[in-house]
Design an enzyme around this catalytic site. Structure first.
Site, short mmCIF file in Angstrom:
data_model
loop_
_atom_site.label_atom_id
_atom_site.label_comp_id
_atom_site.label_asym_id
_atom_site.label_seq_id
_atom_site.Cartn_x
_atom_site.Cartn_y
_atom_site.Cartn_z
CB CYS A 55 -1.15 0.36 0.65
SG CYS A 55 -0.33 0.10 2.73
CG HIS A 108 15.93 -1.05 0.03
ND1 HIS A 108 15.69 0.52 0.68
CD2 HIS A 108 14.45 -0.84 -0.78
CE1 HIS A 108 14.06 0.99 0.05
NE2 HIS A 108 14.16 -0.70 -0.46
#
Length: 443
Positions: A55, A108
């Protein structure tokens, strides 16, 4: 083989940009299976690709060639893909897109899987979403040893972060923050009526928190009647028919929208009509936690309506996360350990087939020489063969031990590839068709 990560998130892009790039599981599978991507990836030399979409982030991962040109081609391809997906120009997207490569890209993804890059630090849903991204890549035949190693490393880091630290133990979530906002805005109203739209994980979470807080009367509506009925029974809420939604809006003090429809389910026309028939002077609260937004942004301009979206929620979450932030150094330590594990695998992956071929060639030469000498002396004595085997194995082992040990201590990936190529040429080694393809890194 270098790795490239390219994406946008709530750290770099406003909601208006993120929602243009939001893709669900079906859309992600369609992207991975598109002929355009396969053709463009072939030209750019990409053999492994994954799409991670949540989202609040959309990220693309790919295994690329070792040269700067390969990285540049992959970067250009990803920018085109993001532009096509969002219908925004590359120039418009560029300020919001971040990129990383090599170990920085692996780090990451580890941070993402551990929840350190989430809007709600330490949230647990992201771990499953990383797993889904890998599964979709496998299903679309885009996965390979590099991406699988990277994603398994990230998943392991995420699992360890939650098992070994308190990064996820203190209850903070978008659902709980949405309900906290409800309580703050409705504090002066007696038993306000709250309508929750949507029966997915977010809708269920919001309905449960509101019901357990016992400060409001809960109403539930969903596009799938059976699921809405089930949720209404679970939280003792009143069921609102989806078809009657427009007629029931005016009676609500607040509406929390958690649906994941491709188009807005609450429009300006619906809310304008609701305001025209409302019998209350108090503002009507609308909270949209959908991605993409399922409430038309222009609703905010309607008199009597107070609209909040994910960007508003993000602004208030930070102050509630101090306890989890204290756990971040420990999570960083776990990520460092997993990166070191991955780096050892990466460095060894270039040399492993060369070392195996070197050992195999040494063994083949040893066997051939023993056989020739036994034939020359006309002996088939098994004891004599055993004696020759023991001596020859010791000689080969001692000859290859030191160069093999030194090769394994090479810490730079580029130098490891150069060393592997030099050894291959010096000893005229025969390697598999694709010697650069590494073995798989176990989960």
């Amino acid at each position: 083989m270098p790795l490239l990560c390219c994406g946008v998130s709530h750290h770099t892009a406003p909601l208006a940009v993120r929602e243009r790039l939001s893709v669900g599981p079906r859309e992600a599978s369609a992207v991975l299976g598109s002929p355009w991507l396969r053709g463009a990836a072939t030209i750019a030399g990409l053999t492994e690709i994954a799409v991670l979409s949540t989202c609040n982030r959309t990220e693309l991962y790919a295994s690329v060639g070792a040269h700067d040109r390969d990285l540049a081609d992959a970067t250009a391809l990803f920018m085109k893909l993001l532009s096509r997906a969002s219908d925004l120009s590359e120039e418009t997207l560029a300020p919001h897109v971040y990129m990383s490569s090599g170990l920085a890209a692996v780090e990451h993804l580890c941070r993402v899987a551990a929840g350190l890059e989430s809007m709600v630090v330490g949230e647990t849903e992201i771990l499953g979403q990383v797993g889904v991204a890998l599964g979709q890549s496998v299903e679309a035949s885009w996965s390979g040893p590099v991406l699988e190693a990277v994603f398994h490393t990230a998943l392991r880091a995420g699992r360890r972060a939650r098992a070994e630290t308190g990064i996820s133990r203190r209850p903070v979530s978008i659902a709980s923050e949405a309900v906290a906002l409800l309580r703050a805005k409705l504090v002066s109203r007696e038993r306000p009526r709250v309508l929750v739209l949507g029966t997915g994980s977010m809708g269920r979470a919001v309905a449960r928190v509101v019901a357990n807080s016992d400060f409001a009367t809960v109403h539930v509506a969903g596009r799938t009647a059976s699921r809405a009925c089930e949720l209404a029974k679970e939280v003792a809420a009143e069921l609102v028919s989806w078809d009657a939604l427009a007629d029931r809006l005016s009676a609500m003090d607040a509406v929390v929208v958690t649906t994941s429809a491709p188009e807005p389910v609450i429009t300006v026309a619906m809310m304008s009509r609701a305001q025209a028939t409302r019998q209350f002077a108090r503002p009507q609260l609308v909270i949209d936690v959908s991605m993409p937004r399922n409430v038309e942004p222009e609703v905010a301009s309607i008199p009597g309506v107070a609209l909040y979206d994910l960007d508003h929620i993000q602004a208030v979450i930070g102050s509630h996360l101090e306890g989890r932030r204290l756990e971040i150094p420990m999570v960083d330590g776990i990520i460092e350990e997993e990166l070191a594990h991955f780096d050892r695998w990466r460095r060894g992956s270039a040399l492993r087939p060369v070392l195996a071929a070197l050992q195999a060639k040494g063994e083949a030469i040893r066997r051939r020489q023993v056989d020739e000498h036994l034939r020359a002396i006309g002996s088939a004595d098994p004891d004599l063969r055993g004696h020759f085997d023991a001596i020859s194995r010791a000689v080969v082992s001692k000859l290859l031990h030191e160069p093999s040990r030194r090769l394994r201590t090479v810490t730079d990936a580029a130098r490891a590839r150069e060393s592997a190529e030099l050894v291959r040429e010096l000893f005229d080694l025969e390697l598999p068709d694709d010697p650069s393809e590494p073995e798989r890194c176990s989960a």
